[in-house]
Design an enzyme around this catalytic site. Structure first.
Site, PDB file in Angstrom:
ATOM      1  N   HIS A   1      -9.384   1.507   5.011  1.00 28.67           N
ATOM      2  CA  HIS A   1      -8.098   1.680   5.713  1.00 28.67           C
ATOM      3  C   HIS A   1      -8.304   2.663   6.865  1.00 28.67           C
ATOM      4  O   HIS A   1      -9.070   3.613   6.758  1.00 28.67           O
ATOM      5  CB  HIS A   1      -7.037   2.198   4.733  1.00 28.67           C
ATOM      6  CG  HIS A   1      -5.662   2.150   5.324  1.00 28.67           C
ATOM      7  ND1 HIS A   1      -5.215   3.104   6.211  1.00 28.67           N
ATOM      8  CD2 HIS A   1      -4.660   1.251   5.190  1.00 28.67           C
ATOM      9  CE1 HIS A   1      -3.979   2.782   6.588  1.00 28.67           C
ATOM     10  NE2 HIS A   1      -3.631   1.666   5.986  1.00 28.67           N
TER      11      HIS A   1
ATOM     12  N   GLY B   1       2.881  -1.124   4.245  1.00 23.79           N
ATOM     13  CA  GLY B   1       2.943   0.294   3.895  1.00 23.79           C
ATOM     14  C   GLY B   1       4.372   0.711   3.591  1.00 23.79           C
ATOM     15  O   GLY B   1       4.887   0.475   2.499  1.00 23.79           O
ATOM     16  N   GLY B   2       5.030   1.288   4.582  1.00 27.68           N
ATOM     17  CA  GLY B   2       6.368   1.859   4.395  1.00 27.68           C
ATOM     18  C   GLY B   2       7.352   0.950   3.673  1.00 27.68           C
ATOM     19  O   GLY B   2       8.072   1.388   2.759  1.00 27.68           O
TER      20      GLY B   2
ATOM     21  N   GLY C   1       2.880   2.339  10.614  1.00 25.48           N
ATOM     22  CA  GLY C   1       3.871   3.388  10.408  1.00 25.48           C
ATOM     23  C   GLY C   1       4.646   3.756  11.662  1.00 25.48           C
ATOM     24  O   GLY C   1       5.344   4.768  11.686  1.00 25.48           O
TER      25      GLY C   1
ATOM     26  N   GLU D   1      -6.611   5.013   7.915  1.00 32.47           N
ATOM     27  CA  GLU D   1      -6.345   6.425   7.606  1.00 32.47           C
ATOM     28  C   GLU D   1      -7.568   7.083   6.982  1.00 32.47           C
ATOM     29  O   GLU D   1      -7.797   8.279   7.152  1.00 32.47           O
ATOM     30  CB  GLU D   1      -5.099   6.535   6.706  1.00 32.47           C
ATOM     31  CG  GLU D   1      -3.834   6.301   7.521  1.00 32.47           C
ATOM     32  CD  GLU D   1      -2.677   5.683   6.769  1.00 32.47           C
ATOM     33  OE1 GLU D   1      -2.663   5.704   5.527  1.00 32.47           O
ATOM     34  OE2 GLU D   1      -1.767   5.155   7.454  1.00 32.47           O
TER      35      GLU D   1
ATOM     36  N   ASN E   1       0.872  -1.180   0.000  1.00 28.74           N
ATOM     37  CA  ASN E   1       0.000   0.000   0.000  1.00 28.74           C
ATOM     38  C   ASN E   1       0.904   1.223   0.000  1.00 28.74           C
ATOM     39  O   ASN E   1       1.486   1.564   1.024  1.00 28.74           O
ATOM     40  CB  ASN E   1      -0.888  -0.043   1.260  1.00 28.74           C
ATOM     41  CG  ASN E   1      -1.684   1.237   1.447  1.00 28.74           C
ATOM     42  OD1 ASN E   1      -1.770   2.069   0.528  1.00 28.74           O
ATOM     43  ND2 ASN E   1      -2.260   1.407   2.633  1.00 28.74           N
ATOM     44  N   TRP E   2       1.005   1.849  -1.169  1.00 32.81           N
ATOM     45  CA  TRP E   2       1.933   2.979  -1.291  1.00 32.81           C
ATOM     46  C   TRP E   2       1.404   4.247  -0.625  1.00 32.81           C
ATOM     47  O   TRP E   2       2.122   5.218  -0.490  1.00 32.81           O
ATOM     48  CB  TRP E   2       2.215   3.265  -2.769  1.00 32.81           C
ATOM     49  CG  TRP E   2       3.115   2.267  -3.432  1.00 32.81           C
ATOM     50  CD1 TRP E   2       3.504   1.052  -2.947  1.00 32.81           C
ATOM     51  CD2 TRP E   2       3.754   2.412  -4.710  1.00 32.81           C
ATOM     52  NE1 TRP E   2       4.336   0.430  -3.842  1.00 32.81           N
ATOM     53  CE2 TRP E   2       4.506   1.238  -4.930  1.00 32.81           C
ATOM     54  CE3 TRP E   2       3.757   3.403  -5.693  1.00 32.81           C
ATOM     55  CZ2 TRP E   2       5.255   1.045  -6.092  1.00 32.81           C
ATOM     56  CZ3 TRP E   2       4.496   3.213  -6.844  1.00 32.81           C
ATOM     57  CH2 TRP E   2       5.240   2.050  -7.045  1.00 32.81           C
ATOM     58  N   LYS E   3       0.124   4.263  -0.279  1.00 30.97           N
ATOM     59  CA  LYS E   3      -0.493   5.474   0.295  1.00 30.97           C
ATOM     60  C   LYS E   3      -0.233   6.661  -0.646  1.00 30.97           C
ATOM     61  O   LYS E   3      -0.205   6.456  -1.857  1.00 30.97           O
ATOM     62  CB  LYS E   3       0.011   5.700   1.717  1.00 30.97           C
ATOM     63  CG  LYS E   3      -0.133   4.427   2.566  1.00 30.97           C
ATOM     64  CD  LYS E   3       0.113   4.620   4.014  1.00 30.97           C
ATOM     65  CE  LYS E   3      -0.078   3.272   4.725  1.00 30.97           C
ATOM     66  NZ  LYS E   3       0.047   3.379   6.172  1.00 30.97           N
TER      67      LYS E   3
ATOM     68  N   GLU F   1      -5.213  -4.517  10.835  1.00 31.34           N
ATOM     69  CA  GLU F   1      -4.147  -3.532  10.987  1.00 31.34           C
ATOM     70  C   GLU F   1      -4.392  -2.704  12.245  1.00 31.34           C
ATOM     71  O   GLU F   1      -5.169  -1.740  12.206  1.00 31.34           O
ATOM     72  CB  GLU F   1      -4.113  -2.600   9.780  1.00 31.34           C
ATOM     73  CG  GLU F   1      -3.885  -3.289   8.465  1.00 31.34           C
ATOM     74  CD  GLU F   1      -3.349  -2.329   7.422  1.00 31.34           C
ATOM     75  OE1 GLU F   1      -2.280  -2.584   6.893  1.00 31.34           O
ATOM     76  OE2 GLU F   1      -4.005  -1.295   7.166  1.00 31.34           O
TER      77      GLU F   1
ATOM     78  N   SER G   1       3.647  -2.125  10.342  1.00 31.17           N
ATOM     79  CA  SER G   1       5.093  -2.228  10.543  1.00 31.17           C
ATOM     80  C   SER G   1       5.650  -3.610  10.198  1.00 31.17           C
ATOM     81  O   SER G   1       6.535  -4.119  10.886  1.00 31.17           O
ATOM     82  CB  SER G   1       5.461  -1.827  11.978  1.00 31.17           C
ATOM     83  OG  SER G   1       5.115  -0.474  12.206  1.00 31.17           O
TER      84      SER G   1
HETATM   85  P1  PGA Z   1       3.035   0.262   7.590  1.00 32.64           P
HETATM   86  O1  PGA Z   1       1.548   0.514   7.012  1.00 32.64           O
HETATM   87  O2  PGA Z   1       3.535  -1.018   6.997  1.00 32.64           O
HETATM   88  O3  PGA Z   1       3.830   1.468   7.130  1.00 32.64           O
HETATM   89  O4  PGA Z   1       2.918   0.190   9.067  1.00 32.64           O
HETATM   90  C1  PGA Z   1       0.649  -0.544   6.857  1.00 32.64           C
HETATM   91  C2  PGA Z   1      -0.645  -0.021   6.276  1.00 32.64           C
HETATM   92  O5  PGA Z   1      -1.111   1.047   6.680  1.00 32.64           O
HETATM   93  O6  PGA Z   1      -1.254  -0.679   5.401  1.00 32.64           O
END
Ligand code: PGA
Length: 250
Positions: free
Chosen positions: A94, A234-235, A178, A96, A7-9, A172, A213
């Site tokens: 998600h 994500g990251g 993150g 966010e 997930n590149w956000k 999640e 993470s």
């Molecule tokens: P993260 O994000 O791997 O940077 O913790 C995961 C996500 O939000 O899908």
């Protein structure tokens, strides 16, 4: 087969789409990974990612409209438009978006329904805040979130037809996203077992991903955890070595 989805956000540009995804395609051609791979870039990069990808890399979007469209919905993208862009998966709900945009589980359920109606696979995200976990309510909160976010009839129908995932659920924990602080494997196993029970007969066609993470260094132990079928990353999905390191741990 496990699924590792990036997930590149709101990260990335055309150069990243070209370089990272063609690099991933080259690695996957050289050493086919034991897992399925998906990349979910920002919508403006869907074409660039599709152009650089190989059949080993599925395309995913990060959100869609709850309206089937077409219609007057400025700024939105419909699930059928994402299907035309070549997507196989669409992330919905998600944290966010739940937090920043006030998305309710009812809205997430409507979005997941549009995704399935378009013949795509929703990745429905659920997860508790630190406050909820510390209050001891994580399990009832997260299972409630899934119950309210799942378009049950469509999911049952999708599970009866075809092969592969009918839908995907990603657990999640908000406090693990993150932050560099992943949930413990005991916590993940406990939550995934509860989600698996809730899914019942749908479970067979519903991979359960963990997200929060995930890194090359903790991926193997997370993948070895009960009821874990992959990761939403994500990251660490933004660098080739890290994402590939996670894929090869699967
Ligand atoms: P993260 O994000 O791997 O940077 O913790 C995961 C996500 O939000 O899908």
């Amino acid at each position: 087969m496990r699924l590792v989805a990036g997930n590149w956000k709101m990260n990335g540009d055309r150069a990243l789409a070209r370089d990272l995804v063609s690099g991933l395609a080259a690695k996957a051609a050289e050493t086919p990974p034991a897992c399925a791979l998906a990349v979910c870039p920002p919508a403006f990069l869907l074409d660039a990612v599709a152009a650089a990808a190989s059949p080993a890399i599925a395309l995913g979007a990060q959100d869609c409209s709850d309206e089937a469209g077409p219609g007057a919905f400025t700024g939105e993208i419909s699930a059928s438009q994402l299907a035309e862009a070549g997507c196989r998966y669409v992330i919905v709900g998600h944290s966010e978006r739940r937090q920043r945009h006030g998305e309710t589980s009812a809205l997430v359920q409507a979005k997941a329904a549009r995704v399935m109606e378009a013949g795509l696979v929703p990745i429905i995200c659920v997860g508790e805040t630190l406050e909820t976990r510390e209050a001891g309510d994580a399990q009832s909160f997260v299972t409630g979130q899934l119950r309210d976010s799942l378009p049950l009839e469509l999911a049952a129908k999708a599970s009866e037809n075809g092969e592969g995932p009918a839908l995907v659920v990603a657990y999640e924990p908000v406090w693990a996203i993150g932050t560099g602080r992943s949930a413990t494997t005991d916590d993940i196993a406990e939550m995934h077992t509860a989600l698996a029970e809730l899914l019942g007969p749908l479970r067979a066609r519903t991979p359960l991903l963990y997200g929060g993470s995930v890194k090359p260094g903790n991926a193997a132990e997370i993948f070895a955890t009960a009821e874990v079928d992959g990761a939403l990353v994500g990251g660490a999905s933004l660098t080739l070595d890290a994402f590939w390191g996670i894929a090869t741990a699967a």
